[in-house]
Design a protein around this motif. Structure first.
Motif, PDB file in Angstrom:
ATOM      1  N   UNK A   1       0.814  -1.205   0.000  1.00 42.13           N
ATOM      2  CA  UNK A   1       0.000   0.000   0.000  1.00 42.13           C
ATOM      3  C   UNK A   1       0.848   1.256   0.000  1.00 42.13           C
ATOM      4  N   UNK A   2       1.836   1.294   0.879  1.00 41.13           N
ATOM      5  CA  UNK A   2       2.711   2.463   0.951  1.00 41.13           C
ATOM      6  C   UNK A   2       3.502   2.642  -0.332  1.00 41.13           C
ATOM      7  N   UNK A   3       4.069   1.564  -0.828  1.00 40.06           N
ATOM      8  CA  UNK A   3       4.877   1.647  -2.051  1.00 40.06           C
ATOM      9  C   UNK A   3       4.021   2.172  -3.201  1.00 40.06           C
ATOM     10  N   UNK A   4       2.834   1.597  -3.358  1.00 38.81           N
ATOM     11  CA  UNK A   4       1.952   2.019  -4.453  1.00 38.81           C
ATOM     12  C   UNK A   4       1.473   3.449  -4.260  1.00 38.81           C
TER      13      UNK A   4
ATOM     14  N   UNK B   1      -0.621  15.537   3.601  1.00 37.41           N
ATOM     15  CA  UNK B   1      -1.983  15.552   4.144  1.00 37.41           C
ATOM     16  C   UNK B   1      -2.847  14.454   3.541  1.00 37.41           C
ATOM     17  N   UNK B   2      -2.696  14.226   2.254  1.00 32.50           N
ATOM     18  CA  UNK B   2      -3.445  13.155   1.584  1.00 32.50           C
ATOM     19  C   UNK B   2      -3.086  11.789   2.187  1.00 32.50           C
ATOM     20  N   UNK B   3      -1.806  11.565   2.432  1.00 38.52           N
ATOM     21  CA  UNK B   3      -1.355  10.299   3.012  1.00 38.52           C
ATOM     22  C   UNK B   3      -1.767  10.186   4.474  1.00 38.52           C
ATOM     23  N   UNK B   4      -1.795  11.298   5.174  1.00 39.10           N
ATOM     24  CA  UNK B   4      -2.206  11.291   6.583  1.00 39.10           C
ATOM     25  C   UNK B   4      -3.665  10.855   6.713  1.00 39.10           C
ATOM     26  N   UNK B   5      -4.491  11.239   5.762  1.00 42.14           N
ATOM     27  CA  UNK B   5      -5.895  10.810   5.770  1.00 42.14           C
ATOM     28  C   UNK B   5      -5.983   9.304   5.568  1.00 42.14           C
ATOM     29  N   UNK B   6      -5.161   8.783   4.680  1.00 39.81           N
ATOM     30  CA  UNK B   6      -5.186   7.343   4.390  1.00 39.81           C
ATOM     31  C   UNK B   6      -4.556   6.518   5.517  1.00 39.81           C
ATOM     32  N   UNK B   7      -3.557   7.088   6.187  1.00 41.18           N
ATOM     33  CA  UNK B   7      -2.846   6.393   7.261  1.00 41.18           C
ATOM     34  C   UNK B   7      -2.894   7.247   8.535  1.00 41.18           C
TER      35      UNK B   7
ATOM     36  N   UNK C   1      -2.999   6.663  11.652  1.00 41.90           N
ATOM     37  CA  UNK C   1      -2.227   6.250  12.815  1.00 41.90           C
ATOM     38  C   UNK C   1      -0.725   6.446  12.645  1.00 41.90           C
ATOM     39  N   UNK C   2      -0.318   6.898  11.470  1.00 39.90           N
ATOM     40  CA  UNK C   2       1.105   7.120  11.217  1.00 39.90           C
ATOM     41  C   UNK C   2       1.426   8.592  11.478  1.00 39.90           C
ATOM     42  N   UNK C   3       2.246   8.840  12.472  1.00 42.11           N
ATOM     43  CA  UNK C   3       2.633  10.210  12.817  1.00 42.11           C
ATOM     44  C   UNK C   3       3.975  10.609  12.227  1.00 42.11           C
ATOM     45  N   UNK C   4       4.468   9.802  11.303  1.00 39.41           N
ATOM     46  CA  UNK C   4       5.789  10.047  10.708  1.00 39.41           C
ATOM     47  C   UNK C   4       5.705   9.923   9.186  1.00 39.41           C
ATOM     48  N   UNK C   5       4.785  10.647   8.602  1.00 40.77           N
ATOM     49  CA  UNK C   5       4.528  10.530   7.160  1.00 40.77           C
ATOM     50  C   UNK C   5       5.771  10.911   6.340  1.00 40.77           C
ATOM     51  N   UNK C   6       6.426  12.007   6.692  1.00 38.32           N
ATOM     52  CA  UNK C   6       7.605  12.429   5.922  1.00 38.32           C
ATOM     53  C   UNK C   6       8.713  11.383   5.991  1.00 38.32           C
ATOM     54  N   UNK C   7       8.886  10.770   7.155  1.00 40.13           N
ATOM     55  CA  UNK C   7       9.875   9.697   7.283  1.00 40.13           C
ATOM     56  C   UNK C   7       9.511   8.530   6.372  1.00 40.13           C
ATOM     57  N   UNK C   8       8.239   8.195   6.337  1.00 39.27           N
ATOM     58  CA  UNK C   8       7.766   7.079   5.510  1.00 39.27           C
ATOM     59  C   UNK C   8       7.949   7.395   4.023  1.00 39.27           C
ATOM     60  N   UNK C   9       7.690   8.647   3.642  1.00 46.92           N
ATOM     61  CA  UNK C   9       7.901   9.046   2.251  1.00 46.92           C
ATOM     62  C   UNK C   9       9.370   8.823   1.873  1.00 46.92           C
TER      63      UNK C   9
END
Length: 87
Positions: A18-21, A45-51, A53-61
């Motif tokens: 999911x994250x990769x796609x 913000x778009x990814x934060x809506x989808x995830x 519970x993830x408070x580290x979106x930039x790290x995940x990107x």
């Protein structure tokens, strides 16, 4: 633009796929061949809506960009600059 094969996704967990796609889709939404990390951060913000519970979106990107780089789908050109690799 046609990206290289994504057969490697078959071996990933559903969440990892999911994250990769999602990051691949964000990259594709950028209509230029070259793009920056800041341009991808614009999808935070778009990814934060989808995830939610993830408070580290930039790290995940950044993590997913490294994975896509290692798989040969994008090229890292230093200082937050990337390029899409076509097949």
């Amino acid at each position: 633009m046609k990206l290289k094969s994504t057969d490697f996704l078959k071996s990933k967990s559903l969440e990892a796929r999911g994250w990769i796609l999602d990051i691949l889709n964000c990259v594709e939404e950028i209509k230029k061949q070259s793009f920056t990390l800041d341009e991808l951060y614009a999808f935070e913000n778009k990814l934060k809506i989808k995830y939610p519970n993830n408070n580290h979106i930039k790290d995940k990107i950044r993590q997913q960009l490294q994975f896509l780089r290692d798989k040969g789908l994008i090229e890292f050109n230093g200082r937050g600059n990337y390029r899409k690799i076509e097949i």
